[in-house]
Design a protein around this motif. Structure first.
Motif, PDB file in Angstrom:
ATOM      1  N   GLY A 219       0.801  -1.215   0.000  1.00 53.74           N
ATOM      2  CA  GLY A 219       0.000   0.000   0.000  1.00 53.74           C
ATOM      3  C   GLY A 219       0.827   1.255   0.000  1.00 53.74           C
ATOM      4  O   GLY A 219       0.523   2.206  -0.724  1.00 53.74           O
ATOM      5  N   ALA A 220       1.889   1.268   0.808  1.00 53.95           N
ATOM      6  CA  ALA A 220       2.737   2.449   0.881  1.00 53.95           C
ATOM      7  C   ALA A 220       3.415   2.710  -0.451  1.00 53.95           C
ATOM      8  O   ALA A 220       3.548   3.864  -0.886  1.00 53.95           O
ATOM      9  CB  ALA A 220       3.778   2.276   1.989  1.00 53.95           C
ATOM     10  N   ALA A 221       3.877   1.642  -1.135  1.00 49.65           N
ATOM     11  CA  ALA A 221       4.541   1.805  -2.426  1.00 49.65           C
ATOM     12  C   ALA A 221       3.558   2.327  -3.472  1.00 49.65           C
ATOM     13  O   ALA A 221       3.893   3.195  -4.279  1.00 49.65           O
ATOM     14  CB  ALA A 221       5.149   0.484  -2.888  1.00 49.65           C
ATOM     15  N   THR A 222       2.348   1.813  -3.449  1.00 53.88           N
ATOM     16  CA  THR A 222       1.346   2.273  -4.407  1.00 53.88           C
ATOM     17  C   THR A 222       0.991   3.732  -4.165  1.00 53.88           C
ATOM     18  O   THR A 222       0.908   4.539  -5.100  1.00 53.88           O
ATOM     19  CB  THR A 222       0.079   1.411  -4.319  1.00 53.88           C
ATOM     20  N   ARG A 228       4.029  10.477  -6.546  1.00 52.40           N
ATOM     21  CA  ARG A 228       5.085  10.960  -7.441  1.00 52.40           C
ATOM     22  C   ARG A 228       4.533  11.384  -8.793  1.00 52.40           C
ATOM     23  O   ARG A 228       5.088  12.254  -9.456  1.00 52.40           O
ATOM     24  CB  ARG A 228       6.155   9.878  -7.624  1.00 52.40           C
ATOM     25  N   LEU A 229       3.432  10.782  -9.195  1.00 45.93           N
ATOM     26  CA  LEU A 229       2.816  11.138 -10.466  1.00 45.93           C
ATOM     27  C   LEU A 229       1.866  12.325 -10.351  1.00 45.93           C
ATOM     28  O   LEU A 229       1.623  13.031 -11.326  1.00 45.93           O
ATOM     29  CB  LEU A 229       2.066   9.932 -11.033  1.00 45.93           C
ATOM     30  N   LYS A 261      -4.498  -1.999   7.186  1.00 46.74           N
ATOM     31  CA  LYS A 261      -3.158  -1.458   7.402  1.00 46.74           C
ATOM     32  C   LYS A 261      -2.557  -1.010   6.072  1.00 46.74           C
ATOM     33  O   LYS A 261      -1.965   0.073   5.968  1.00 46.74           O
ATOM     34  CB  LYS A 261      -2.253  -2.498   8.058  1.00 46.74           C
ATOM     35  N   ALA A 262      -2.725  -1.835   5.003  1.00 42.80           N
ATOM     36  CA  ALA A 262      -2.204  -1.480   3.678  1.00 42.80           C
ATOM     37  C   ALA A 262      -2.904  -0.246   3.125  1.00 42.80           C
ATOM     38  O   ALA A 262      -2.266   0.650   2.558  1.00 42.80           O
ATOM     39  CB  ALA A 262      -2.365  -2.654   2.716  1.00 42.80           C
ATOM     40  N   ALA A 269       1.025   7.498   2.591  1.00 46.55           N
ATOM     41  CA  ALA A 269       2.046   7.751   1.570  1.00 46.55           C
ATOM     42  C   ALA A 269       1.590   8.805   0.575  1.00 46.55           C
ATOM     43  O   ALA A 269       2.391   9.616   0.108  1.00 46.55           O
ATOM     44  CB  ALA A 269       2.389   6.448   0.838  1.00 46.55           C
ATOM     45  N   LEU A 270       0.315   8.816   0.261  1.00 46.73           N
ATOM     46  CA  LEU A 270      -0.221   9.864  -0.596  1.00 46.73           C
ATOM     47  C   LEU A 270      -0.044  11.224   0.058  1.00 46.73           C
ATOM     48  O   LEU A 270       0.417  12.176  -0.569  1.00 46.73           O
ATOM     49  CB  LEU A 270      -1.709   9.617  -0.876  1.00 46.73           C
ATOM     50  N   ARG A 271      -0.396  11.287   1.321  1.00 48.05           N
ATOM     51  CA  ARG A 271      -0.291  12.563   2.045  1.00 48.05           C
ATOM     52  C   ARG A 271       1.140  13.063   2.096  1.00 48.05           C
ATOM     53  O   ARG A 271       1.432  14.222   1.757  1.00 48.05           O
ATOM     54  CB  ARG A 271      -0.846  12.403   3.454  1.00 48.05           C
ATOM     55  N   SER A 272       2.065  12.204   2.513  1.00 45.03           N
ATOM     56  CA  SER A 272       3.454  12.634   2.650  1.00 45.03           C
ATOM     57  C   SER A 272       4.096  12.891   1.293  1.00 45.03           C
ATOM     58  O   SER A 272       4.877  13.838   1.137  1.00 45.03           O
ATOM     59  CB  SER A 272       4.251  11.586   3.438  1.00 45.03           C
ATOM     60  N   GLY A 273       3.762  12.084   0.293  1.00 44.29           N
ATOM     61  CA  GLY A 273       4.355  12.240  -1.026  1.00 44.29           C
ATOM     62  C   GLY A 273       3.866  13.461  -1.778  1.00 44.29           C
ATOM     63  O   GLY A 273       4.606  14.050  -2.566  1.00 44.29           O
TER      64      GLY A 273
END
Length: 381
Positions: A219-222, A228-229, A261-262, A269-273
């Motif tokens: 989930g974090a990688a996705t 990033r996009l 959790k995922a 990750a969306l928020r931080s990225g």
């Protein structure tokens, strides 16, 4: 308990393939607002995500599934959040998460295929429409340089339609060498059509990073890939992400905790990225229908009706659970087995889109859900 007569329902509410790279689809749209649609395929158990612990029938009806919420964080006097969702809880307390409970699309049967078709097309029933509501949403946004993307194994129906979408399929291939990329670029240089497509592929590869990893399982990688996009000025503005594994007929507790959790890590990750772009982001999480209230004989739940829909982002005026709560006692259940839906999913979607882009809600309802009466889309049922 929430009094149904006094509750205020505020729901007015790409690339070259690198390793396990997901399919990425692009369409044109010009806006600084980001909109992400996360699909929970398999019928996610809303009662196992946000539990009505204040309902006296909750613990007796849910049995062992209620144990996860014994010490769970309360969102208000009635609802508690699954303990696996720590990033979600933080966002909720920041007013950047809005949860709608006892929500459903107009579909009232229990077929995954039909339910997902209604969820993605926005039809009143399955197979009434051939395009997706997210693709139709693009017609409401001026054309320009920004892109819409799908981060998934296939291009979801929600993004298919009249707005042209090109896709980039995944492949388990080793990284292409820079020499090969240069030679392919030279080969396409004189082709007026392929040169543009190749240049866009290279640009998106750069945005996504040289390694995407196994996005389907992480989930974090996705979420990080999507961010990033979406984050760059020249990046995408609209995205869909598919998640699976929500069809929890057997041993639901462990599977649900892992899935949540995922999902929670994806949101985090969306928020931080996205960084500062998070302030202009709306993330919608929805499923085709919910699950039964009672636990079955294998520690799971079966196909149901009412579910939970979640909105996240810096553009959300959240920090609340919207619910016209129907209750969980036997007499209050839909067809004697399911959480009775009291809020139309289309209401939540139309309100979120209208708010994100400053659009007229009636126009949004008419474009996104053309086979449904505008009044039913805009009004709480």
């Amino acid at each position: 308990m929430i009094d149904r007569r006094t509750v205020l329902v505020r729901t007015g509410l790409m690339a070259l393939s690198i390793g396990m790279f997901p399919r990425i689809a692009f369409a044109r749209a010009e806006t600084d607002q980001r909109f992400v649609f996360i699909i929970q395929r398999g019928a996610a158990d809303g009662l196992g995500i946000v539990a009505p612990v204040g309902d006296p029938a909750f613990a007796p009806q849910r049995g062992l599934l209620a144990q996860d919420f014994t010490a769970a964080a309360r969102l208000d006097s009635t609802f508690a959040l699954h303990p696996a969702m720590t990033a979600t809880l933080e966002l909720y307390r920041l007013g950047q998460a809005q949860i709608t409970h006892a929500v459903a699309s107009p579909y009232r049967e229990r077929s995954h295929f039909d339910g997902q078709n209604v969820l993605e097309t926005g039809g009143r029933g399955p197979y009434q429409l051939k395009d997706g509501w997210l693709n139709r949403m693009l017609t409401l946004i001026p054309s320009g340089k920004a892109k819409a993307i799908a981060v998934s194994a296939t291009v979801p129906l929600a993004l298919r339609g009249g707005i042209e979408v090109s896709s980039y399929a995944p492949a388990n291939l080793p990284d292409a060498s820079e020499d090969l990329l240069t030679r392919v670029s030279m080969m396409y240089d004189g082709d007026p059509h392929l040169h543009g497509l190749w240049s866009e592929a290279l640009a998106t590869r750069e945005l996504a990073g040289k390694r995407a990893g196994n996005q389907d399982r992480d989930g974090a990688a996705t979420g990080g890939l999507a961010a990033r996009l979406l984050a760059p000025a020249e990046g995408a503005r609209i995205a869909t992400i598919e998640t699976s594994g929500w069809d929890t007929h057997i041993q639901q507790r462990g599977r649900m905790a892992a899935n949540l959790k995922a999902l929670d890590e994806m949101i985090g990750a969306l928020r931080s990225g996205l960084g500062s772009a998070w302030a202009s982001t709306t993330v919608l999480v929805a499923t085709e229908f919910g699950r039964t209230v009672a636990v079955n004989g294998t520690g799971g739940t079966d196909h149901g009706t009412g579910a939970v829909t979640m909105l996240f982002g810096g553009a959300i005026q959240g920090g609340r659970v919207d619910a016209d709560w129907p209750g969980l006692s036997a007499a209050q259940l839909y067809e004697g087995r399911d959480l009775r839906p009291t809020i139309n999913l289309t209401t939540v979607i139309a309100a979120a889109v209208a708010r994100a882009y400053g659009l007229d809600p009636r126009r949004v309802a008419q474009v996104l859900f053309p086979t449904q009466p505008t009044r039913s889309v805009l009004a709480h049922p």
